[in-house]
Design a protein around this motif. Structure first.
Motif, PDB file in Angstrom:
ATOM      1  N   THR A  65       0.903  -0.849   0.366  1.00  0.00           N
ATOM      2  CA  THR A  65      -0.147  -0.008   0.081  1.00  0.00           C
ATOM      3  C   THR A  65       0.773   1.365  -0.211  1.00  0.00           C
ATOM      4  O   THR A  65       2.021   1.339   0.761  1.00  0.00           O
ATOM      5  CB  THR A  65      -0.424  -0.016   1.260  1.00  0.00           C
ATOM      6  N   LEU A  66       0.424   2.150  -0.917  1.00  0.00           N
ATOM      7  CA  LEU A  66       1.249   3.891  -0.185  1.00  0.00           C
ATOM      8  C   LEU A  66       0.869   4.337   0.509  1.00  0.00           C
ATOM      9  O   LEU A  66      -0.386   4.380   0.263  1.00  0.00           O
ATOM     10  CB  LEU A  66       1.508   3.976  -2.343  1.00  0.00           C
ATOM     11  N   PRO A  67       1.826   5.295   0.939  1.00  0.00           N
ATOM     12  CA  PRO A  67       0.830   6.536   1.878  1.00  0.00           C
ATOM     13  C   PRO A  67      -0.087   6.904   1.216  1.00  0.00           C
ATOM     14  O   PRO A  67      -0.588   6.831   2.365  1.00  0.00           O
ATOM     15  CB  PRO A  67       2.117   7.404   1.965  1.00  0.00           C
ATOM     16  N   ARG A  70      -3.183   4.478  -1.979  1.00  0.00           N
ATOM     17  CA  ARG A  70      -3.575   3.279  -3.438  1.00  0.00           C
ATOM     18  C   ARG A  70      -2.657   1.979  -3.275  1.00  0.00           C
ATOM     19  O   ARG A  70      -1.742   1.756  -2.112  1.00  0.00           O
ATOM     20  CB  ARG A  70      -2.817   3.736  -4.783  1.00  0.00           C
TER      21      ARG A  70
END
Lengths: 244, 244
Positions: A65-67, A70
DNA sequence: CGCCTTCTTGAATATTATCAAAGAACGTGG
DNA sequence: CCACGTTCTTTGATAATATTCAAGAAGGCG
């Protein structure tokens, strides 16, 4: 359990003939079983890596997961696959593992690989080759994700799944039930669900594929593969350099 | 050659103490040397995989070319790296290898790994872990390439190179000479040379980095790493499960 | 000094993302 | 068997981002 040949044995036997002691080592890896529900998170990024998992039944995927929330889906796993080879070098998991159907996994600790490392050099060489193959396939997806348009990216992903399923199901397979929704497909190839929907619509209109409920039917997959320069990495493994 | 510890030994010794026999096996891999010129193609996609290559000096990269001529750079290699682990499973090379400086490589055949597989389980486990790490780092780049904006993608790539160089040069390194042009940087992260130029310009204006000729200077790399959720995959390898 | 490669900059274009809303599919419970 | 809620998919309008194209600037090297 011992009577029916396992998916993992079937998967590995594609490439080398396992002798008795090798088959026993593989069997050790599949000794334990654990059931998981659809959508259940098997393990999260940052968790201590206690086990690798052989997939007995069901579909799963790994993701990060991105910060900003997403998600990047890294790889989709089906029966016969081993999840977590890429965690071998790390104490803490680099990725999440999530079920996208109900699933049965065989967890085994990293230390279960010791017998293979010490006494089964051929099996170890195969393991090394399969890890290398994952690497190559990740590169293929990266190449597709960063350099192809939305339509071809989606097609690439669907063809890669097809070629994987052909290994353990049927080499002429042309359809499969896809348990990922369009948001998840997009997360795998760097698109939004909206773009995936439009891309699939276009593929359907051009006759590349058709859908029957959640089943994907690829029309003339060989032609599609040529068109988008798809490489089937499952076809064979070079075993010529293996010991013995 | 035996008196000065090689880059490869130095690289591997970061993670396990090599005993005499293990060090001897590694030394075998570096027995031969071959010189290459800047821009020389060491091996092309489709060539028979005769050798893997340990990098003694120089920078190189692996790449694939798309049907329309665009190129995807997969990974950049510096002294101490082994090129070609991902070809272990294939008879024919999946990628091109190209020098981006003059270079000295130590080619060795896949069969040179047999002694390790048969007699050095700890070394084999390390090899497996390092192959797994390449996989993780490829995923990191894919995640960055498909989900970050141009500026952060460039920064991610530059930081990954920095963290690699810190392993074999100096753990507090904050600058390095970068022998890739902007077109090549773009090929590594799915951008055009124009976008790379604009991204670097912006990074420079915001104080993230500065340039001195072809040298890149990272200002406060630790802060940059946090900002873009960069993971340093070189920091350590989990050796707790290794045999012995 | 002149040539070649690389880098920069701006304008026009293309592609995908974002946002929003409606429609379809599916399972659940009445 | 139907009504309802949920999830997933489709569609259209607008905005954001990177690409393409082109021209000029900056270096490096003979």
């Amino acid at each position: 359990m011992a009577s029916e040949p396992s998916c993992l044995v079937k998967n590995l036997s594609q490439y080398i003939d396992l002798d008795e002691s090798e088959e026993e080592i593989v069997a050790t890896l599949e000794r334990d079983e654990r059931e998981f529900d659809n959508k259940q998170v098997v393990r999260s990024r940052g968790d201590r890596v206690e086990h690798l998992h052989a997939v007995k039944t069901g579909w799963l995927f790994t993701s990060t997961t991105l910060p900003d929330g997403r998600r990047q889906i890294i790889r989709v796993y089906v029966p016969g696959d081993v999840i977590g080879l890429c965690d071998l070098g790390y104490r803490f998991a680099t990725h999440d593992i999530t079920c996208c159907t109900d699933a049965v996994l065989c967890p085994f600790p990293k230390t279960a690989l010791r017998p293979a490392l010490s006494d089964a050099p051929r099996l170890t060489a195969l393991l090394l080759s399969l890890t290398a193959r994952e690497q190559v396939m990740t590169v293929d997806m990266q190449r597709a994700s960063s350099r192809m348009n939305a339509r071809d990216r989606v097609l690439y992903l669907l063809l890669q799944m097809l070629s994987r399923l052909r290994v353990t199901i049927d080499e002429n397979l042309d359809r499969y039930d896809l348990p990922l929704n369009q948001t998840q497909l997009g997360d795998a190839i760097g698109l939004t669900n909206v773009s995936v929907s439009k891309a699939i619509g276009e593929l359907e209109r051009t006759g590349c594929l058709s859908r029957e409920g959640t089943t994907i039917v690829l029309n003339e997959p060989a032609a599609s593969m040529r068109k988008i320069d798809f490489s089937d990495r499952y076809e064979h493994v070079d075993t010529s350099w293996f010991p013995d």
